[in-house]
Design a protein around this motif. Structure first.
Motif, short mmCIF file in Angstrom:
data_model
loop_
_atom_site.label_atom_id
_atom_site.label_comp_id
_atom_site.label_asym_id
_atom_site.label_seq_id
_atom_site.Cartn_x
_atom_site.Cartn_y
_atom_site.Cartn_z
N VAL A 19 12.59 20.91 -37.11
CA VAL A 19 13.42 19.74 -37.38
C VAL A 19 12.56 18.47 -37.40
O VAL A 19 11.92 18.14 -36.40
CB VAL A 19 14.54 19.63 -36.32
N GLY A 20 12.55 17.81 -38.54
CA GLY A 20 11.75 16.60 -38.71
C GLY A 20 12.50 15.38 -38.20
O GLY A 20 13.65 15.17 -38.54
N THR A 21 11.82 14.60 -37.36
CA THR A 21 12.42 13.36 -36.85
C THR A 21 11.39 12.24 -36.99
O THR A 21 10.27 12.48 -37.45
CB THR A 21 12.80 13.48 -35.36
N GLY A 22 11.75 11.05 -36.58
CA GLY A 22 10.81 9.94 -36.58
C GLY A 22 11.16 8.91 -37.64
O GLY A 22 12.20 9.01 -38.31
N ASP A 23 10.28 7.92 -37.78
CA ASP A 23 10.48 6.84 -38.73
C ASP A 23 10.60 7.41 -40.15
O ASP A 23 9.66 8.03 -40.64
CB ASP A 23 9.27 5.89 -38.64
N PRO A 24 11.76 7.20 -40.80
CA PRO A 24 11.94 7.79 -42.14
C PRO A 24 11.03 7.18 -43.20
O PRO A 24 10.94 7.70 -44.30
CB PRO A 24 13.42 7.51 -42.44
N HIS A 25 10.36 6.07 -42.87
CA HIS A 25 9.43 5.45 -43.84
C HIS A 25 8.00 5.91 -43.60
O HIS A 25 7.11 5.60 -44.37
CB HIS A 25 9.46 3.91 -43.70
N GLY A 26 7.79 6.59 -42.50
CA GLY A 26 6.41 6.82 -42.04
C GLY A 26 5.77 8.12 -42.47
O GLY A 26 4.64 8.40 -42.09
#
Ligand SMILES: [Zn+2]
Ligand SMILES: [Zn+2]
Length: 262
Positions: free
Chosen positions: A36-43
């Motif tokens: 599952v990918g998380t984190g800043d969606p721009h990064g």
């Protein structure tokens, strides 16, 4: 055979030994992992989660904007997210999305909006969803009922920590319920009672690694192979063999995410 329905093996904590971690999972009988990918969606972190999944057989990806990062959601983030979801490949779900009123890393009003918006997206794109809900059970259910009822592909409540009413409400909405290492903790009697009441055809297991390693591995870095311990505990609780519980959760994973598990 087992599945890990929620893992974060793209994280830095696995950079040194990711190949071995995936190999150990295979050896332990884990046939599918949802990364599952998380984190800043721009990064670029969501893209990275997909890349990691595509490197290994049996590893799939979900991407979405976590409630922690809801404040970073804007038009550009949404375009990027939709682009990844439309790319297909190993991407099988939208998530994790939801509400986290424990940490409150994003304002609650923003979390609600971003959650509802991504639920609508999942409906439009006919994708299952992975839901994160912490200390926000009633509001999560309210939003799911309001926005999601009748949506085609259902989803999973990951790392379930709610009570019986929450479980009943999401089961009624057609959701699966996934249990993590915390269901093995000594003080989790209430959660084990909930786990016992979930119908077999709606049950999933996960590690949510690198966090929350199950007993007897508690305190160590968690990894997908450890899901077997949680599956064992749930099996003994429910009076079935670990193989049977493993097989059932593999079938559930396969049905929910539309992939073959073998
Ligand atoms: Zn989560
Ligand atoms: Zn997670």
């Amino acid at each position: 055979m087992f599945v890990d329905s929620h893992a974060h093996i793209d994280g830095e904590g696995f950079d040194a030994d990711r190949d071995e971690v995936v190999a150990r999972a295979r050896e332990a009988g884990v046939r599918a992992i949802l990364n599952v990918g998380t984190g800043d969606p721009h990064g670029g972190e969501l893209e990275r989660a997909v890349e990691v999944a595509e490197k290994y057989a049996g590893v799939y990806a979900a991407v979405g904007v976590h409630p922690h990062d809801a404040r970073l959601y804007d038009e550009a983030a949404e375009r990027r997210l939709v682009g990844i979801l439309k790319g297909g490949g190993r991407v099988v779900a939208l998530g994790e999305i939801g509400l986290d009123f424990h940490y409150d890393h994003s304002p609650r009003e923003v979390q609600r909006e971003v959650f509802a918006r991504q639920l609508r997206l999942a409906g439009e794109m006919s994708l299952p969803v992975v839901i994160h809900s912490r200390e926000a059970d009633e509001e999560t259910v309210e939003i799911l009922r309001g926005v999601y009822a009748g949506a085609p592909r259902g989803g999973v409540m990951h790392c379930f920590g709610g009570g019986r009413p929450m479980a009943e409400a999401v089961l009624e909405l057609g959701f699966y319920i996934s249990f993590a290492g915390n269901v093995t903790f000594k003080k989790a009697e209430g959660l084990r009672e909930v786990a016992l009441a979930v119908p077999a055809e709606r049950l999933l297991v996960e590690t949510d690694c690198p966090f929350m390693a199950p007993v007897p591995l508690r305190g160590r870095r968690n990894e997908p192979a450890f899901v077997v311990e949680t599956a064992r505990l749930l099996a003994s609780l429910r009076g079935v063999g670990p193989e049977e519980l493993g097989r059932t959760t593999c079938e559930n994973f396969s049905r929910l995410f539309g992939v073959r598990v073998d």
